[in-house]
Design a protein around this motif. Sequence first.
Motif, PDB file in Angstrom:
ATOM      1  N   GLY A  35       0.640  -1.158   0.079  1.00  0.00           N
ATOM      2  CA  GLY A  35      -0.065   0.073   0.082  1.00  0.00           C
ATOM      3  C   GLY A  35       0.775   1.194   0.138  1.00  0.00           C
ATOM      4  N   ASN A  36       0.439   2.564  -0.380  1.00  0.00           N
ATOM      5  CA  ASN A  36       1.425   3.543  -0.553  1.00  0.00           C
ATOM      6  C   ASN A  36       1.854   3.982   0.482  1.00  0.00           C
ATOM      7  OD1 ASN A  36       0.693   3.515  -3.547  1.00  0.00           O
ATOM      8  ND2 ASN A  36      -1.239   4.288  -3.140  1.00  0.00           N
ATOM      9  N   TRP A  37       1.285   4.602   1.727  1.00  0.00           N
ATOM     10  CA  TRP A  37       1.829   4.992   2.751  1.00  0.00           C
ATOM     11  C   TRP A  37       2.499   3.767   3.661  1.00  0.00           C
ATOM     12  CZ3 TRP A  37       4.267   8.591   5.013  1.00  0.00           C
ATOM     13  CH2 TRP A  37       4.621   8.483   6.206  1.00  0.00           C
ATOM     14  N   LEU A  38       1.691   2.790   3.426  1.00  0.00           N
ATOM     15  CA  LEU A  38       2.345   1.503   4.269  1.00  0.00           C
ATOM     16  C   LEU A  38       3.714   1.344   3.766  1.00  0.00           C
ATOM     17  CD1 LEU A  38      -1.053  -0.773   4.677  1.00  0.00           C
ATOM     18  CD2 LEU A  38       0.380   0.474   6.472  1.00  0.00           C
ATOM     19  N   GLU A  39       4.063   1.386   2.676  1.00  0.00           N
ATOM     20  CA  GLU A  39       5.236   1.023   2.095  1.00  0.00           C
ATOM     21  C   GLU A  39       6.379   1.818   2.522  1.00  0.00           C
ATOM     22  OE1 GLU A  39       5.418  -0.667  -1.723  1.00  0.00           O
ATOM     23  OE2 GLU A  39       3.477  -1.447  -1.428  1.00  0.00           O
ATOM     24  N   VAL A  92      -5.368  -3.547  -4.767  1.00  0.00           N
ATOM     25  CA  VAL A  92      -6.035  -2.676  -5.828  1.00  0.00           C
ATOM     26  C   VAL A  92      -7.467  -2.453  -5.533  1.00  0.00           C
ATOM     27  CG1 VAL A  92      -6.941  -2.570  -8.132  1.00  0.00           C
ATOM     28  CG2 VAL A  92      -4.852  -3.114  -7.839  1.00  0.00           C
ATOM     29  N   MET A  93      -8.165  -3.539  -4.935  1.00  0.00           N
ATOM     30  CA  MET A  93      -9.565  -3.473  -4.473  1.00  0.00           C
ATOM     31  C   MET A  93      -9.801  -2.625  -3.135  1.00  0.00           C
ATOM     32  SD  MET A  93     -11.274  -5.370  -6.689  1.00  0.00           S
ATOM     33  CE  MET A  93     -10.596  -5.976  -7.896  1.00  0.00           C
ATOM     34  N   LEU A  94      -8.533  -2.553  -2.605  1.00  0.00           N
ATOM     35  CA  LEU A  94      -8.516  -1.640  -1.168  1.00  0.00           C
ATOM     36  C   LEU A  94      -8.562  -0.177  -1.482  1.00  0.00           C
ATOM     37  CD1 LEU A  94      -6.541  -4.056   1.043  1.00  0.00           C
ATOM     38  CD2 LEU A  94      -9.241  -3.489   1.302  1.00  0.00           C
ATOM     39  N   GLY A  95      -8.110   0.013  -2.727  1.00  0.00           N
ATOM     40  CA  GLY A  95      -8.126   1.471  -3.107  1.00  0.00           C
ATOM     41  C   GLY A  95      -6.444   2.055  -3.269  1.00  0.00           C
ATOM     42  N   ALA A  96      -5.522   1.256  -2.919  1.00  0.00           N
ATOM     43  CA  ALA A  96      -4.243   1.363  -3.062  1.00  0.00           C
ATOM     44  C   ALA A  96      -3.682   1.400  -4.406  1.00  0.00           C
ATOM     45  CB  ALA A  96      -3.122   0.543  -2.127  1.00  0.00           C
ATOM     46  N   GLY A  97      -4.424   0.786  -5.430  1.00  0.00           N
ATOM     47  CA  GLY A  97      -4.129   0.473  -6.811  1.00  0.00           C
ATOM     48  C   GLY A  97      -5.030   1.033  -7.724  1.00  0.00           C
ATOM     49  N   ARG A  98      -4.669   0.842  -9.113  1.00  0.00           N
ATOM     50  CA  ARG A  98      -5.648   1.166 -10.065  1.00  0.00           C
ATOM     51  C   ARG A  98      -6.234   0.334 -10.888  1.00  0.00           C
ATOM     52  NH1 ARG A  98      -1.480   4.630 -10.389  1.00  0.00           N
ATOM     53  NH2 ARG A  98      -1.978   6.838 -10.004  1.00  0.00           N
ATOM     54  N   LYS A 126      -7.828   7.300  -9.461  1.00  0.00           N
ATOM     55  CA  LYS A 126      -7.059   8.006  -8.411  1.00  0.00           C
ATOM     56  C   LYS A 126      -6.695   6.836  -7.215  1.00  0.00           C
ATOM     57  CE  LYS A 126      -7.341  12.622  -9.029  1.00  0.00           C
ATOM     58  NZ  LYS A 126      -6.876  12.504 -10.528  1.00  0.00           N
ATOM     59  N   VAL A 127      -5.624   6.866  -6.797  1.00  0.00           N
ATOM     60  CA  VAL A 127      -5.295   6.077  -5.574  1.00  0.00           C
ATOM     61  C   VAL A 127      -5.351   6.498  -4.423  1.00  0.00           C
ATOM     62  CG1 VAL A 127      -3.796   4.589  -7.064  1.00  0.00           C
ATOM     63  CG2 VAL A 127      -2.797   6.278  -5.848  1.00  0.00           C
ATOM     64  N   ARG A 128      -5.517   5.708  -3.322  1.00  0.00           N
ATOM     65  CA  ARG A 128      -5.619   6.149  -1.973  1.00  0.00           C
ATOM     66  C   ARG A 128      -4.177   6.193  -1.385  1.00  0.00           C
ATOM     67  NH1 ARG A 128     -11.386   6.670  -0.261  1.00  0.00           N
ATOM     68  NH2 ARG A 128     -12.447   6.982  -2.174  1.00  0.00           N
ATOM     69  N   SER A 129      -4.042   7.085  -0.254  1.00  0.00           N
ATOM     70  CA  SER A 129      -2.726   6.797   0.474  1.00  0.00           C
ATOM     71  C   SER A 129      -2.512   5.927   1.503  1.00  0.00           C
ATOM     72  CB  SER A 129      -2.449   8.229   1.186  1.00  0.00           C
ATOM     73  OG  SER A 129      -2.208   9.073   0.040  1.00  0.00           O
ATOM     74  N   LEU A 130      -3.710   5.664   2.325  1.00  0.00           N
ATOM     75  CA  LEU A 130      -3.498   4.664   3.566  1.00  0.00           C
ATOM     76  C   LEU A 130      -3.944   3.392   3.425  1.00  0.00           C
ATOM     77  CD1 LEU A 130      -4.471   7.286   6.385  1.00  0.00           C
ATOM     78  CD2 LEU A 130      -2.318   6.920   5.429  1.00  0.00           C
ATOM     79  N   PRO A 131      -4.871   3.140   2.549  1.00  0.00           N
ATOM     80  CA  PRO A 131      -5.480   1.580   2.413  1.00  0.00           C
ATOM     81  C   PRO A 131      -4.105   0.822   1.977  1.00  0.00           C
ATOM     82  CG  PRO A 131      -6.741   2.885   1.461  1.00  0.00           C
ATOM     83  CD  PRO A 131      -5.647   3.934   1.533  1.00  0.00           C
ATOM     84  N   GLY A 132      -4.397  -0.561   2.453  1.00  0.00           N
ATOM     85  CA  GLY A 132      -3.254  -1.635   2.051  1.00  0.00           C
ATOM     86  C   GLY A 132      -3.347  -2.814   3.008  1.00  0.00           C
TER      87      GLY A 132
END
Length: 434
Positions: free
Chosen positions: A248-252, A359-365, A371-377
Amino acid sequence: MNTVEIIKRKRDGGKLTKDEIKFLIDGYLNGSVADYQITSFLMAVYFRGMDDEETLNLTELMLQSGDIIDLSHIKGVKVDKHSTGGVGDKTSLILAPQLAALGVYVPMISGRGLGHTGGTLDKLESIPGFRINMDEYEYKRTLENIGCVMIGQTDRLAPADKKFYALRDVTATVDSLPLITSSILSKKLAEGAEALVFDVKMGSGANMQDEDESRKLAERLVSVSKKFGKKAVAVLTDMKEPLGYKIGNWLEVEECLEVMNGKKVDDLLKVNNVLAGAMLFLAGKAKDVREGENIAAQALEDGLVYKKFLDMTSAHDGDAEYVKDYKNLKRPVFSRKIFSDADGFVHKLDAFGFGMASVMLGAGRKKADDKVRSLPGIILNKKCGDPVVKGELICELFADEEKKLDDAVPYVEKAVTTGAEKKSGKKLIIDIIY
Ligand code: URA
């Protein structure tokens, strides 16, 4: 020259001259060759391939379709790394400040996540304010001042690739060896680095599923780079399970900050430090990759890499205070835990399944303009080979909406396999190609 004749020859398995490829590229950029003709050409290349000379010519022409950045005024070696893409594949975020802290300049032009794989730019943009667009002047100044810079592809860098890639993405012509080689290299050769390290992923989470094809891609990336006068090494690395524990974006970003502050995440550190070792070797700062790996590991111990990451964040207008606050875990409102349904060992954490869940959680496209979200993952609590007991936590999913958790859970449930016997060790570094 005639567009239809050129397409027809490639369709029938013939070899194209440099002038013919140039005719297609120039025509596409100036509007005299249509989208549907380029699509046919790409499909013909997909099925018929290109030999080394055609691939070299295609790469050179795509490179010359835009600006080529000259970094020769910066004294010191400039080395970049490119990954073919994976799940939890976050090494760029560590490598750029790590190499900069060791005196090697890293001019990095990165991409966004697409499909099940994540993208460095999306991860960086999870830091509030972080700006991934810079003009050439600012790119050079940041590189000179900080030692590393991480931006997105501009309209002036390899514009032919940008237009080709948009078509390939929607016409099932991405996974072609000459097209991937020329696409990656036209951008990497434009950014001004003298040496390139390629992380070519193998396994379910990789973009290219076939292992022989991945090896051929690694070999071709190295051989074509050398023909352009660049030093190059490719490292074939495992992508059967996600890299590290966080996806996930922020998680990584968070996991990288933890590693920069001393946390030992074994698989992430191994892949990262071998790549860093290869970069140091090409920069002439280590006698071989092994020595470079040891130097890289040491650099993570002294806090300089973290400091460099903060400096880079500020140079990109990112909120360094938000980054420094990484221990104050930032999580979305909704979460769900997945538990083991048996005693035994974790046999499989299928990277593709976890990538799709993310991707399903909103972290990918799902589409290029999503648009992707920052915190999901997803945070893994187990890795392949770990012992597990019935009812023990395997992983936790995070999302901004409950419905997204419902969509992601089936992917994760299918991705996890446990079994009674302990399986033999995994191989993270499959090969190194010089
Ligand atoms: N990354 C690229 O930049 N291009 C490709 O074709 C595939 C991956």
